[in-house]
Design an enzyme around this catalytic site. Structure first.
Site, PDB file in Angstrom:
ATOM      1  N   GLU A  83     152.873  26.679  49.034  1.00 31.05           N
ATOM      2  CA  GLU A  83     153.327  27.813  49.826  1.00 31.05           C
ATOM      3  C   GLU A  83     153.648  27.351  51.246  1.00 31.05           C
ATOM      4  OE1 GLU A  83     150.183  30.705  50.959  1.00 31.05           O
ATOM      5  OE2 GLU A  83     148.892  29.556  49.619  1.00 31.05           O
ATOM      6  N   CYS A 115     148.289  31.071  47.168  1.00 33.98           N
ATOM      7  CA  CYS A 115     147.355  30.031  46.715  1.00 33.98           C
ATOM      8  C   CYS A 115     147.196  29.997  45.197  1.00 33.98           C
ATOM      9  CB  CYS A 115     145.993  30.246  47.382  1.00 33.98           C
ATOM     10  SG  CYS A 115     146.118  30.284  49.173  1.00 33.98           S
ATOM     11  N   HIS A 237     138.909  29.772  44.138  1.00 35.55           N
ATOM     12  CA  HIS A 237     139.768  29.479  45.284  1.00 35.55           C
ATOM     13  C   HIS A 237     138.914  29.610  46.552  1.00 35.55           C
ATOM     14  CE1 HIS A 237     142.768  29.484  48.295  1.00 35.55           C
ATOM     15  NE2 HIS A 237     142.654  30.775  48.560  1.00 35.55           N
TER      16      HIS A 237
HETATM   17  N1  COA Z   1     125.868  32.246  62.884  1.00 33.12           N
HETATM   18  C1  COA Z   1     125.974  32.472  61.554  1.00 33.12           C
HETATM   19  N2  COA Z   1     126.903  33.303  60.987  1.00 33.12           N
HETATM   20  C2  COA Z   1     127.761  33.921  61.827  1.00 33.12           C
HETATM   21  C3  COA Z   1     127.678  33.738  63.232  1.00 33.12           C
HETATM   22  C4  COA Z   1     126.690  32.872  63.736  1.00 33.12           C
HETATM   23  N3  COA Z   1     126.584  32.633  65.058  1.00 33.12           N
HETATM   24  N4  COA Z   1     128.663  34.487  63.778  1.00 33.12           N
HETATM   25  C5  COA Z   1     129.316  35.114  62.783  1.00 33.12           C
HETATM   26  N5  COA Z   1     128.767  34.767  61.589  1.00 33.12           N
HETATM   27  C6  COA Z   1     129.180  35.177  60.253  1.00 33.12           C
HETATM   28  C7  COA Z   1     129.525  36.652  60.138  1.00 33.12           C
HETATM   29  O1  COA Z   1     128.377  37.437  59.949  1.00 33.12           O
HETATM   30  C8  COA Z   1     130.452  36.634  58.940  1.00 33.12           C
HETATM   31  O2  COA Z   1     129.691  36.541  57.766  1.00 33.12           O
HETATM   32  P1  COA Z   1     129.872  37.617  56.576  1.00 33.12           P
HETATM   33  O3  COA Z   1     131.323  37.530  56.168  1.00 33.12           O
HETATM   34  O4  COA Z   1     128.955  37.115  55.521  1.00 33.12           O
HETATM   35  O5  COA Z   1     129.541  38.923  57.167  1.00 33.12           O
HETATM   36  C9  COA Z   1     131.193  35.305  59.089  1.00 33.12           C
HETATM   37  O6  COA Z   1     130.397  34.508  59.975  1.00 33.12           O
HETATM   38  C10 COA Z   1     132.581  35.449  59.688  1.00 33.12           C
HETATM   39  O7  COA Z   1     132.454  36.213  60.855  1.00 33.12           O
HETATM   40  P2  COA Z   1     133.562  37.318  61.212  1.00 33.12           P
HETATM   41  O8  COA Z   1     133.119  38.005  62.440  1.00 33.12           O
HETATM   42  O9  COA Z   1     133.878  38.148  60.016  1.00 33.12           O
HETATM   43  O10 COA Z   1     134.774  36.328  61.540  1.00 33.12           O
HETATM   44  P3  COA Z   1     136.279  36.598  61.852  1.00 33.12           P
HETATM   45  O11 COA Z   1     136.530  38.004  62.283  1.00 33.12           O
HETATM   46  O12 COA Z   1     136.680  35.500  62.756  1.00 33.12           O
HETATM   47  O13 COA Z   1     137.023  36.431  60.425  1.00 33.12           O
HETATM   48  C11 COA Z   1     137.885  35.343  58.509  1.00 33.12           C
HETATM   49  C12 COA Z   1     136.693  35.482  59.444  1.00 33.12           C
HETATM   50  C13 COA Z   1     137.509  34.476  57.345  1.00 33.12           C
HETATM   51  C14 COA Z   1     138.316  36.709  57.994  1.00 33.12           C
HETATM   52  C15 COA Z   1     139.054  34.690  59.310  1.00 33.12           C
HETATM   53  O14 COA Z   1     138.697  33.367  59.575  1.00 33.12           O
HETATM   54  C16 COA Z   1     140.376  34.722  58.603  1.00 33.12           C
HETATM   55  O15 COA Z   1     141.166  35.629  58.807  1.00 33.12           O
HETATM   56  N6  COA Z   1     140.676  33.686  57.765  1.00 33.12           N
HETATM   57  C17 COA Z   1     141.942  33.556  57.092  1.00 33.12           C
HETATM   58  C18 COA Z   1     142.089  34.468  55.877  1.00 33.12           C
HETATM   59  C19 COA Z   1     141.246  34.109  54.744  1.00 33.12           C
HETATM   60  O16 COA Z   1     140.764  33.006  54.661  1.00 33.12           O
HETATM   61  N7  COA Z   1     141.127  35.064  53.808  1.00 33.12           N
HETATM   62  C20 COA Z   1     140.312  34.922  52.638  1.00 33.12           C
HETATM   63  C21 COA Z   1     140.912  35.460  51.362  1.00 33.12           C
HETATM   64  S1  COA Z   1     142.311  34.520  50.796  1.00 33.12           S
END
Ligand code: COA
Length: 391
Positions: A83, A115, A237
């Site tokens: 992709e 993916c 994935h």
């Molecule tokens: N210590 C431990 N864990 C922590 C932390 C810390 N200091 N701070 C945050 N976290 C945890 C959160 O609790 C969360 O865990 P949970 O999902 O089990 O609740 C996790 O870390 C991510 O934190 P979050 O605030 O949700 O992060 P974010 O708003 O930056 O978004 C993604 C995370 C994955 C959504 C973001 O990286 C993203 O958009 N990725 C690309 C899309 C993707 O991969 N999609 C997946 C499906 S294909």
């Protein structure tokens, strides 16, 4: 077509990039608590391509050892899933075909559905082999995952290619029928043609993924698939490795099981080790999980492995495979570990420079500086053409 014909993965090999940005380095730059990266999303590093690396150079590096071991004599098809394609018309696999000196009597095509594309390629390969079991298909999944700087997705970037030789009477894994399928029209992640970086609604994409897990499993069960307890391990994935844990818990709950964290880790822990260091490799990610599992697990002979492939947009497929006796003698464990450990760590400034790098679009002659120490490189962009060469 023989009823007892077995088809599946005969060989698997992966390659990644020259550079790595550790999450510790990213966290030091953006002030994020490292616990969010290491524990929250389960990532430790992301592979970063050098300026002279891309999906083609990684794909050729992954596929070369397969062609070397088995020769290209029976490979009549290359299916290249990606992709992060380098051209809107020409299949990237043709560059790989050329770099590896494969015979002209080959069909080469590129597939796309986020993916999920690598699994589509695998399933199409299986269909071709059922039609003619004497042929082999080279399936390549290769991607560079790229989000905007400072986007929440930035910490989930990565890059890798997995090459798989698909054949009758496979030496590693027999792929089983049925498959459980799921499609839903959703905009959780996409990349318009005019953008180099993906757009994502991260939390929406997690919800969409979990719905797809339940949907694909439901269809798998309705099609007469195995019971959940029959699987020894599950390859999901992994856009980030914690997603596999979320998905597996969701599947267990969906099947009426209590969540036992030891059971969750037993089912998927080993599949996450390569992905945690490499980052999201999109189409390759689920098969990087398989490579990590086969390379590290105690003897899995005769065991069933479940696969959940998800591609935003969205399409998912659940299917099973059985590990073949003698598979351990065919693994490339040392090479795989070397591919990860040989990467050079870079600082944030260098990462940013590479992230912002783009080629001029004037059609002139633009040699690319020599950076990679991998076997193939992008040597130049000339007359709007990408010129690849062995290093
Ligand atoms: N210590 C431990 N864990 C922590 C932390 C810390 N200091 N701070 C945050 N976290 C945890 C959160 O609790 C969360 O865990 P949970 O999902 O089990 O609740 C996790 O870390 C991510 O934190 P979050 O605030 O949700 O992060 P974010 O708003 O930056 O978004 C993604 C995370 C994955 C959504 C973001 O990286 C993203 O958009 N990725 C690309 C899309 C993707 O991969 N999609 C997946 C499906 S294909």
């Amino acid at each position: 077509m023989s009823a007892d014909l077995t088809v599946g993965i005969h060989d698997i090999s992966f390659a990644t990039t020259q550079f790595v940005l550790t999450h510790a380095t990213l966290a030091a730059h953006n002030g994020t608590d490292i616990g969010k990266y290491h524990t929250g999303i389960g990532q430790r590093g992301m592979s970063v391509p050098a300026a002279d690396e891309d999906i083609v150079t990684m794909a050729a590096a992954a596929a070369a050892p397969i062609v070397e071991r088995h020769s290209a004599d029976r490979i009549r098809t290359i299916v290249f899933a990606t992709e992060s394609s380098v051209d809107q018309a020409k299949a990237a696999g043709i560059h790989v075909h050329s770099l590896l000196g494969m015979p002209s009597a080959t069909r080469v095509v590129e597939l796309k559905q986020a993916c999920y594309g690598g699994t589509a390629a695998l399933q199409f390969a299986i269909g071709l082999i059922h039609r003619d079991p004497s042929q082999q298909v080279l399936v390549i999944a290769s991607d560079v995952s790229k989000y905007d700087l400072d986007d929440p997705g930035e910490a989930t970037q990565g890059a890798a290619a997995v090459a798989m030789l698909v054949s009758a009477d496979p030496a590693l894994l027999r792929i089983e029928e049925p498959s459980g399928l799921f499609t839903a029209d959703i905009m959780d992640f996409w990349r318009p043609n005019y953008r180099a970086t993906a757009l994502v609604d991260g939390h929406e994409s997690i919800t969409a993924y979990l719905e797809a897990v339940a949907g694909a499993w439901k269809d798998y069960a309705e099609q007469g698939g195995r019971a959940l307890d029959e699987f020894s391990a599950f390859c999901y994935h992994q856009p980030f490795t914690k997603m596999a844990y979320k998905a597996h818990r969701h599947l267990l709950q969906n099947c009426g099981h209590e969540i036992d964290e030891e059971r969750v880790t037993r089912g998927i822990g080993l599949t996450t080790t390569y992905n945690a260091d490499v980052g999201n490799s999109y189409t390759a990610s689920v098969y990087l999980g398989l490579a990590a599992l086969l390379d590290q697990a105690d003897d899995l002979t005769g065991r069933a492995i479940g696969f959940l492939s998800y591609g935003s947009g969205s399409v998912a497929e659940f299917f099973g495979g059985t590990v073949v006796p003698g598979y351990r003698e065919r693994l490339r464990t040392t090479t795989h570990r070397d591919a990860i450990s040989r990467r050079q760590p870079i600082d944030y400034a260098r990462y940013r420079e590479l992230h912002e790098h783009s080629f001029p679009v004037d059609g002139g002659d633009h040699p690319v500086p020599r950076e990679t120490t991998g076997p193939y490189r992008l040597a130049a962009l000339s007359g709007h053409k990408r010129i690849y060469e062995p290093r």
